[in-house]
Design a protein around this motif. Sequence first.
Motif, PDB file in Angstrom:
ATOM      1  N   PRO A   1      59.307  27.277  15.513  1.00 65.54           N
ATOM      2  CA  PRO A   1      59.534  27.062  14.435  1.00 65.54           C
ATOM      3  C   PRO A   1      60.991  28.344  14.219  1.00 65.54           C
ATOM      4  CG  PRO A   1      58.227  29.275  16.065  1.00 65.54           C
ATOM      5  CD  PRO A   1      58.672  28.015  17.045  1.00 65.54           C
TER       6      PRO A   1
ATOM      7  N   PHE B   1      63.485  30.614  10.997  1.00 69.15           N
ATOM      8  CA  PHE B   1      62.996  30.892   9.784  1.00 69.15           C
ATOM      9  C   PHE B   1      64.798  31.534  10.129  1.00 69.15           C
ATOM     10  CE2 PHE B   1      62.640  33.956   5.830  1.00 69.15           C
ATOM     11  CZ  PHE B   1      63.085  33.207   4.952  1.00 69.15           C
TER      12      PHE B   1
ATOM     13  N   GLU C   1      67.888  30.118  11.244  1.00 63.42           N
ATOM     14  CA  GLU C   1      68.707  30.134  12.681  1.00 63.42           C
ATOM     15  C   GLU C   1      69.012  29.104  12.063  1.00 63.42           C
ATOM     16  OE1 GLU C   1      67.524  32.409  14.365  1.00 63.42           O
ATOM     17  OE2 GLU C   1      65.666  32.683  14.206  1.00 63.42           O
TER      18      GLU C   1
ATOM     19  N   ASP D   1      61.032  26.822   7.486  1.00 65.14           N
ATOM     20  CA  ASP D   1      60.239  27.678   5.855  1.00 65.14           C
ATOM     21  C   ASP D   1      60.661  28.101   5.145  1.00 65.14           C
ATOM     22  OD1 ASP D   1      56.863  27.511   7.929  1.00 65.14           O
ATOM     23  OD2 ASP D   1      56.954  29.914   7.767  1.00 65.14           O
TER      24      ASP D   1
ATOM     25  N   ARG E   1      54.739  30.686   4.246  1.00 64.90           N
ATOM     26  CA  ARG E   1      54.767  31.481   5.581  1.00 64.90           C
ATOM     27  C   ARG E   1      54.498  31.801   6.766  1.00 64.90           C
ATOM     28  NH1 ARG E   1      59.743  35.310   5.786  1.00 64.90           N
ATOM     29  NH2 ARG E   1      59.846  35.341   7.675  1.00 64.90           N
TER      30      ARG E   1
ATOM     31  N   ALA F   1      63.326  29.423  18.701  1.00 67.91           N
ATOM     32  CA  ALA F   1      65.156  28.974  17.828  1.00 67.91           C
ATOM     33  C   ALA F   1      65.939  29.851  18.308  1.00 67.91           C
ATOM     34  CB  ALA F   1      65.208  28.906  16.206  1.00 67.91           C
ATOM     35  N   ASP F   2      66.203  30.939  18.900  1.00 65.53           N
ATOM     36  CA  ASP F   2      67.066  31.791  19.270  1.00 65.53           C
ATOM     37  C   ASP F   2      67.144  32.236  20.140  1.00 65.53           C
ATOM     38  OD1 ASP F   2      64.560  33.824  19.913  1.00 65.53           O
ATOM     39  OD2 ASP F   2      64.720  34.783  18.535  1.00 65.53           O
TER      40      ASP F   2
ATOM     41  N   GLN G   1      66.292  33.321  22.912  1.00 65.06           N
ATOM     42  CA  GLN G   1      65.797  34.419  24.033  1.00 65.06           C
ATOM     43  C   GLN G   1      64.847  34.104  24.924  1.00 65.06           C
ATOM     44  OE1 GLN G   1      64.165  36.938  20.384  1.00 65.06           O
ATOM     45  NE2 GLN G   1      64.878  38.073  21.374  1.00 65.06           N
TER      46      GLN G   1
ATOM     47  N   ARG H   1      59.666  49.903  21.961  1.00 62.48           N
ATOM     48  CA  ARG H   1      58.826  48.469  21.985  1.00 62.48           C
ATOM     49  C   ARG H   1      58.454  47.720  23.245  1.00 62.48           C
ATOM     50  NH1 ARG H   1      61.899  42.279  19.986  1.00 62.48           N
ATOM     51  NH2 ARG H   1      60.353  41.493  20.202  1.00 62.48           N
TER      52      ARG H   1
ATOM     53  N   ARG I   1      68.939  38.696  21.745  1.00 59.02           N
ATOM     54  CA  ARG I   1      69.080  37.697  20.432  1.00 59.02           C
ATOM     55  C   ARG I   1      70.582  38.395  20.157  1.00 59.02           C
ATOM     56  NH1 ARG I   1      67.574  34.738  14.901  1.00 59.02           N
ATOM     57  NH2 ARG I   1      65.728  35.252  15.257  1.00 59.02           N
TER      58      ARG I   1
ATOM     59  N   SER J   1      65.756  39.618  13.483  1.00 60.23           N
ATOM     60  CA  SER J   1      64.322  39.411  14.263  1.00 60.23           C
ATOM     61  C   SER J   1      63.861  39.094  12.889  1.00 60.23           C
ATOM     62  CB  SER J   1      64.365  40.139  15.034  1.00 60.23           C
ATOM     63  OG  SER J   1      62.829  41.302  14.816  1.00 60.23           O
ATOM     64  N   LYS J   2      62.702  38.898  12.772  1.00 59.87           N
ATOM     65  CA  LYS J   2      61.439  38.337  12.020  1.00 59.87           C
ATOM     66  C   LYS J   2      60.949  39.139  11.618  1.00 59.87           C
ATOM     67  CE  LYS J   2      64.668  35.728  10.916  1.00 59.87           C
ATOM     68  NZ  LYS J   2      64.799  34.383  11.837  1.00 59.87           N
TER      69      LYS J   2
HETATM   70  N1  LIG Z   1      58.579  28.113  10.546  1.00 62.73           N
HETATM   71  C1  LIG Z   1      58.583  30.188  10.196  1.00 62.73           C
HETATM   72  N2  LIG Z   1      59.365  30.211  11.676  1.00 62.73           N
HETATM   73  C2  LIG Z   1      59.456  31.910  12.018  1.00 62.73           C
HETATM   74  C3  LIG Z   1      58.683  32.897  11.153  1.00 62.73           C
HETATM   75  N3  LIG Z   1      59.128  34.022  11.414  1.00 62.73           N
HETATM   76  C4  LIG Z   1      60.065  33.911  12.733  1.00 62.73           C
HETATM   77  N4  LIG Z   1      59.817  32.335  12.522  1.00 62.73           N
HETATM   78  C5  LIG Z   1      60.749  31.758  13.909  1.00 62.73           C
HETATM   79  O1  LIG Z   1      60.283  32.212  15.227  1.00 62.73           O
HETATM   80  C6  LIG Z   1      60.498  32.804  16.363  1.00 62.73           C
HETATM   81  C7  LIG Z   1      60.902  33.984  16.326  1.00 62.73           C
HETATM   82  O2  LIG Z   1      60.572  34.709  15.877  1.00 62.73           O
HETATM   83  P1  LIG Z   1      61.905  36.166  16.035  1.00 62.73           P
HETATM   84  O3  LIG Z   1      61.921  36.865  14.801  1.00 62.73           O
HETATM   85  O4  LIG Z   1      62.855  36.021  16.543  1.00 62.73           O
HETATM   86  O5  LIG Z   1      60.685  37.185  16.824  1.00 62.73           O
HETATM   87  P2  LIG Z   1      60.403  37.452  18.715  1.00 62.73           P
HETATM   88  O6  LIG Z   1      61.622  36.721  19.416  1.00 62.73           O
HETATM   89  O7  LIG Z   1      59.153  37.968  18.924  1.00 62.73           O
HETATM   90  O8  LIG Z   1      60.966  39.094  17.748  1.00 62.73           O
HETATM   91  P3  LIG Z   1      62.608  39.286  18.504  1.00 62.73           P
HETATM   92  O9  LIG Z   1      62.930  39.581  20.159  1.00 62.73           O
HETATM   93  O10 LIG Z   1      63.248  40.807  18.074  1.00 62.73           O
HETATM   94  O11 LIG Z   1      63.975  38.678  18.175  1.00 62.73           O
HETATM   95  C8  LIG Z   1      62.305  32.599  15.805  1.00 62.73           C
HETATM   96  O12 LIG Z   1      62.387  31.268  16.137  1.00 62.73           O
HETATM   97  C9  LIG Z   1      62.801  32.955  14.499  1.00 62.73           C
HETATM   98  O13 LIG Z   1      63.217  31.674  13.833  1.00 62.73           O
HETATM   99  C10 LIG Z   1      57.860  32.018   9.772  1.00 62.73           C
HETATM  100  O14 LIG Z   1      57.655  33.511   8.822  1.00 62.73           O
HETATM  101  N5  LIG Z   1      58.157  31.027   9.770  1.00 62.73           N
END
Ligand SMILES: Nc1nc2c(ncn2[C@@H]2O[C@H](COP(=O)(O)OP(=O)(O)OP(=O)(O)O)[C@@H](O)[C@H]2O)c(=O)[nH]1
Length: 363
Positions: A13, A15, A17, A44, A73, A96-97, A99, A137, A209, A214-215
Amino acid sequence: MNTQSLQLSIVIPTFNEVANVQEVVRRVEAAMGATAWEIIFVDDDSPDGTANQVRELACRDPRVRCLQRVGRRGLSTACIEGMMAASGPILAVMDADLQHDESILPDMLDKLRHGCDVVIGTRYAQGGGTGDWDEKRKQMSLLATRVSHLVLKQPVSDPMSGFFMLDRRVLDECVRGLSGMGFKILLDLLATSQRKLRIGEVPYQFRTRIHGESKLDHMVMWEYGMLLADKLIGRWIPVRFLAFSIIGGVGVFVHMLILTLALKAMGMDFSHAQTGATVITMVFNFALNNSVTYRDQRLKGGAWFRGLLSFMLACSIGAIANIGIATYLFEHRTAWLPAALAGILVGAVWNYAITKIYTWGKK
Ligand SMILES: Nc1nc2c(ncn2[C@@H]2O[C@H](COP(=O)(O)OP(=O)(O)OP(=O)(O)O)[C@@H](O)[C@H]2O)c(=O)[nH]1
Ligand SMILES: [Mg+2]
């Protein structure tokens, strides 16, 4: 180019990236060796042009595909739709990031082929870790993990992981029961499955990252709560209706506050004060439902105002139905309290059902 039949579909997924997608493909390619794989990016409609970047990669490498969703979203629904569009017998979900450590993909695949239904990349087993997370966290994640046992049928060290692999048959069995709310698609799958799954775990270190943002935001706990509530009581009460009703309840307080201010502080006459309070409360309820209850398809710009109009119209009809039913019952020997409650319930169900379809376009 690999000509053997496809073995693994990786759903990613995205957003915003754009700076990560090329590198994630390169790393998957390096990690997978001779295994035939495909990657489906589910984007998205990222404003940074992630989807175009993926399509550019896909022109050069047909193992890469882009599923671009518009006006939507949501991480969980993105993963579900990506998995449904995938062709392989084994599915993986990965961020995708960068991590998630792609070098454990072959180990995960091996475990899956040797009797597991689901294999989870875990941060909470020997050899795993959460990288540079701060104490707050870590505590939040541990709390969320503990609470998840309310809906889990078997112990798992990291049910909140966004990095996992599963046999496509597991998805086929439970896809119709998934909530698709929020961020936690693995938890959704595990809680929905009707049978005891054979679960394997592979530890990994969560990385920092480097590119992109982060989203995760302040709404993540709310979305998590909605997912848990849906898993616990969604069979009987739709959780969106619950959220809609809670906001309606908060709206009553807002209405009373404005009415009091208008009457006492501004010295307005009652009918003007009541009209003003009603309009402001409707705007308040609409705005809150738009950013909380229907967060996954939030209306913006001109659509926000059109949505507000349809919301106000629907709720006005709801108010007429509420008063009509309550008055009818009261005049036919029902006590005032149950008569009023019946009117409120009918009005709330009407408002929810109509605005769900006409304001937020959900079937
Ligand atoms: N399609 C889609 N992808 C999303 C959405 N929100 C986040 N993503 C993707 O989901 C993945 C995880 O999101 P992150 O924001 O990195 O969340 P996380 O890894 O749990 O948190 P961090 O450690 O803060 O990065 C990433 O590849 C984002 O691009 C969304 O609403 N839609
Ligand atoms: Mg991340």
